[in-house]
Design an enzyme around this catalytic site. Sequence first.
Site, short mmCIF file in Angstrom:
data_model
loop_
_atom_site.label_atom_id
_atom_site.label_comp_id
_atom_site.label_asym_id
_atom_site.label_seq_id
_atom_site.Cartn_x
_atom_site.Cartn_y
_atom_site.Cartn_z
N LYS A 1 -41.66 -119.14 46.99
CA LYS A 1 -40.25 -119.08 46.59
C LYS A 1 -39.42 -118.36 47.64
O LYS A 1 -38.28 -118.75 47.89
CB LYS A 1 -40.10 -118.39 45.23
CG LYS A 1 -40.59 -119.25 44.07
CD LYS A 1 -40.38 -118.55 42.76
CE LYS A 1 -40.96 -119.34 41.59
NZ LYS A 1 -41.04 -118.55 40.37
N LYS B 1 -45.44 -133.14 42.94
CA LYS B 1 -45.49 -132.53 41.61
C LYS B 1 -44.09 -132.57 40.98
O LYS B 1 -43.10 -132.23 41.64
CB LYS B 1 -45.95 -131.07 41.73
CG LYS B 1 -45.80 -130.26 40.44
CD LYS B 1 -46.02 -128.76 40.68
CE LYS B 1 -45.11 -127.89 39.88
NZ LYS B 1 -45.22 -127.40 38.65
N LYS C 1 -38.52 -128.90 38.34
CA LYS C 1 -37.07 -128.71 38.35
C LYS C 1 -36.59 -128.40 39.76
O LYS C 1 -35.56 -128.85 40.19
CB LYS C 1 -36.69 -127.52 37.45
CG LYS C 1 -36.63 -127.88 35.99
CD LYS C 1 -36.53 -126.64 35.14
CE LYS C 1 -37.82 -126.08 34.87
NZ LYS C 1 -38.47 -125.37 33.99
#
Length: 324
Positions: free
Chosen positions: A113, A193, A196
């Site tokens: 992230k 995958k 969102k």
Amino acid sequence: MARVLTGIQSSGRPHMGNILGAIIPAIQLAKDNQEESFIFIADFHSLTSSKDAELRKENTLAVAAAWLAFGLDIEKTVFFRQSRRPEVAELNWYLNCFTPFPMLANAHSFKDKSEKLADVNAGLFTYPVLMASDILLYSADLVPVGKDQMQHLEMTRDIASTFNRIMEEDILTIPEARISESVKTIPGTDGQKMSKSYNNYIDIFLPEKQLKKNVNTIVTDSTPLEEPKDPDTCNVFKLYSLLASEEQIQGMRAKYLGGNYGYGHAKKEFMELILEKFSEERKAFDYYMSHPEEIEKKLAEGEEKAKSIAEQMLQRVREKLGFR
Ligand code: ADP
Ligand code: TRP
């Protein structure tokens, strides 16, 4: 029997990957379990990625509506919003002080992230400790999660063992992850995958017209209509197969191999299958979204049930640490 607990962040509307990978298996596990399960909406966690209050409220409702639409039984489940049991934030602080810095620095999800996101905040860094607090506050034994959450569960176990060792008492329950091997990673519209964060998801709750547009974004190759096509490399076929019966799958496979069957036809069949297969759930989702007061009532019930469990645990931890 073991106490089952799991959560989903309210960082967006739940998509087909969340539903097949997390919601349906957790509801099944809760059903099979004699003991009460704990299912919550991790709205505190969603603050690491979004600061938009209205959006958070909307997404929290949508996540709750999805759980309810798929048949979550609130008689057997303590269903609640993480933020409405703020005891978790206090436990989070205590556990922060039992978490070695290098353990967090080595977390895959933080590394991933922090490379992708512009806002790399401290909450993102300590995210696994809040997740550990969610689990340990309610003394969960079994935590059903996707493979991507495995490392967070290992950290939870480490944090709990460290705490128990230093405190010289087994106060925190060491949980186990339940990774459902039978549920594969659901691919997105681009074959990666479904997530969102990659904007490649199928939102099965969309109104029909928008759902059609959504399904049409599935990426396909440029094989002409007349020519035979390879079902095994096609994203439409893969997604269709996740919902279809064996007979339907074989039927579509034959059409791909036979030629004169375009990706547009396959997309149409996939959309029709979503409408048919999830007809009840779509109706229930719309019903709950237009009756937020009913969702509120169910969540408030769960939040009340969670209260005494959370308070008891916190009380023990406070005493142990000299805050009482
Ligand atoms: P997203 O990647 O869309 O942000 P989350 O990280 O919020 O999804 O995941 C919520 C739950 O749904 C987790 O238990 C996760 O393992 C599961 N999940 C998410 N995406 C998929 C997928 N593509 N296939 C299977 N399970 C998934
Ligand atoms: N981190 C989980 C996810 O992104 C959500 C979550 C937060 C969770 N707290 C939890 C899952 C506790 C299981 C148990 O999917």
